[in-house]
Scaffold this active site. Structure first.
Site, mmCIF file in Angstrom:
data_model
loop_
_atom_site.group_PDB
_atom_site.id
_atom_site.type_symbol
_atom_site.label_atom_id
_atom_site.label_comp_id
_atom_site.label_asym_id
_atom_site.label_seq_id
_atom_site.Cartn_x
_atom_site.Cartn_y
_atom_site.Cartn_z
ATOM 1 N N TYR A 179 0.854 -1.215 0.127
ATOM 2 C CA TYR A 179 -0.018 -0.033 0.028
ATOM 3 C C TYR A 179 0.654 1.266 -0.178
ATOM 4 O O TYR A 179 2.121 1.097 0.510
ATOM 5 C CB TYR A 179 -0.837 0.158 1.027
ATOM 6 N N ASN A 181 1.696 3.743 1.981
ATOM 7 C CA ASN A 181 2.389 4.168 2.720
ATOM 8 C C ASN A 181 3.439 3.103 3.436
ATOM 9 O O ASN A 181 4.363 3.515 4.346
ATOM 10 C CB ASN A 181 1.516 4.452 4.181
ATOM 11 N N LYS A 182 3.454 2.049 2.776
ATOM 12 C CA LYS A 182 4.376 0.895 3.214
ATOM 13 C C LYS A 182 5.956 1.527 2.548
ATOM 14 O O LYS A 182 6.087 2.237 1.579
ATOM 15 C CB LYS A 182 3.971 -0.439 2.593
ATOM 16 N N GLN A 183 6.827 0.542 3.167
ATOM 17 C CA GLN A 183 8.213 0.588 2.574
ATOM 18 C C GLN A 183 8.408 0.794 1.076
ATOM 19 O O GLN A 183 9.283 1.464 0.437
ATOM 20 C CB GLN A 183 9.120 -0.141 3.406
#
Ligand code: PLP
Length: 368
Positions: A179, A181-183
């Site tokens: 998603y 916002n993930k790394q």
């Protein structure tokens, strides 16, 4: 006043270039770009098999399905997580059981897990919350002792290391999520990592409507499956992100270290530091406000200053559907509940500038 968002992916010309290649190739799904991403990620995390799926949740669902979790079974997970850690086995009709967390790491407390095991327990979904590795060896020993399936929800922990080796390389099957916002951000998407070739084949079949990879055509279904396929467009973004993952992770660590320095002495408690066995992959910058401070009012004040914030994370067992369906109430997991009432997330992304962090820190200090 300029808004400082909570999260933001770092994308550049390389993503554009690789996406354009896929668009021009005409292979938008089930194409070679997905295979390439899977190979590169497997190498990166030290897992022999990786299968891409449409989301982290989809991956967890397939692992819970393969574990055979259904009506009458209980599965244990953490209240300090995203709802998917429990939903993945609720989909099949299993009952959630929440074990309390360690107040320092906010990950499952192995002693609480052990105490939550009943004759009906069939699985444990362990979470590497906020990118901090869970107590994998102790949890694995509990699972072996009680013949439980261990699933690792590593959706927030790509790049984290446990006992000197990357999450994904240790043996238990699990997922990462992509998603925005993930790394590693691809819009939507996720992977299942596994050390079992048989499980890998099953995931590839189940994500693709139960089609058989050993042979058979488009209208040949050997089991009930889902459409949990990823697309080659997303895989192209994923390859570009993977190429710069080291830089993305280093930038995240630097942003976290700057916050640590800016907020030193402010009374807030940052997430726990690394130790010899646990190396965090920075996912979000979550702080605990001092006892007695109204966390929600602090968030209001930050928002009024144009600063993105969120109540990372409310306890899963206290969500309305959990209360209604299973009757969970306050007091089920006191450590988790106390922590969740005091934590909030600050803007956090690789390209976050020092001046913006100073503004965030100033506003937080003023709000406190
Ligand atoms: C993001 C996340 C998921 C779900 O991933 P999606 O790709 O959004 O489905 C699952 N578990 C945790 C802990 C997460 O943070």
């Amino acid at each position: 006043m300029r808004e400082i968002p909570l999260a933001r992916p770092l994308l550049d010309e390389r993503e554009e270039e690789l996406v354009l290649e896929v668009l021009r190739s005409g292979r938008l799904s089930l194409g070679p770009t997905i295979d390439r991403f899977e190979e590169l990620l497997a190498e990166r995390i030290g897992a022999p098999y990786v299968a891409a799926v449409s989301s982290g949740t989809a991956g967890l669902h397939l692992l819970a399905h393969i574990a055979g979790l259904g009506p009458g079974d209980e599965a244990i997970t953490s209240p300090i997580s995203f709802a998917s850690s429990a939903n993945c086995f609720i989909f099949g009709g299993a009952t959630p059981v929440f074990a309390d967390v360690d107040p320092r790491t906010l990950n499952l407390d192995p002693a609480a897990v052990e105490a939550a095991v009943t004759p009906r327990t069939k699985a444990l979904v362990a979470v590497d919350m906020f990118g901090y590795p869970c107590e994998l060896d102790e949890l694995r020993a509990i699972c072996e002792r009680h013949a439980l399936v261990l699933i690792e929800d590593a959706a927030e922990a790509l790049g984290a290391e446990y006992k000197g080796r990357p999450i994904g390389s240790h043996g238990p099957s699990g997922v990462f999520g992509f998603y925005p916002n993930k790394q590693l951000a691809t819009g939507e998407g996720g992977v299942v990592f596994t050390h079992s070739e048989e499980e890998w084949r099953l995931v590839r079949s189940l994500r693709n409507q139960g089609r058989d990879y050993e042979g058979g055509g488009w209208f040949h279904h050997v089991r009930v499956g889902w459409n949990y396929r990823w697309t080659d467009v997303q895989a192209a973004i994923g390859i570009a992100q993977l190429e710069k993952l080291d830089r993305l992770l280093a930038l995240r660590s630097e942003v976290a270290a700057r916050y640590d320095a800016l907020l030193d002495g402010s009374g807030i408690e940052p997430l726990c530091p690394d130790d010899v066995d646990h190396r965090r992959s920075w996912f979000v910058y979550v702080v605990k406000v001092p006892e007695g401070v109204d966390r929600d009012r602090v968030m209001e004040r930050l928002r009024a200053e144009g600063i993105g914030t969120a109540d990372y994370v409310p306890c899963v067992h206290l969500q309305p559907y959990m209360r209604e369906t299973y009757g969970f109430r306050e007091g089920t997991c006191p450590v988790a509940e106390a922590a969740a009432a005091r934590t909030l997330a600050l803007p956090f992304y690789p390209q976050l500038e020092q001046e913006d962090q100073q503004r965030v820190a100033g506003a937080l200090r003023a709000a406190l």
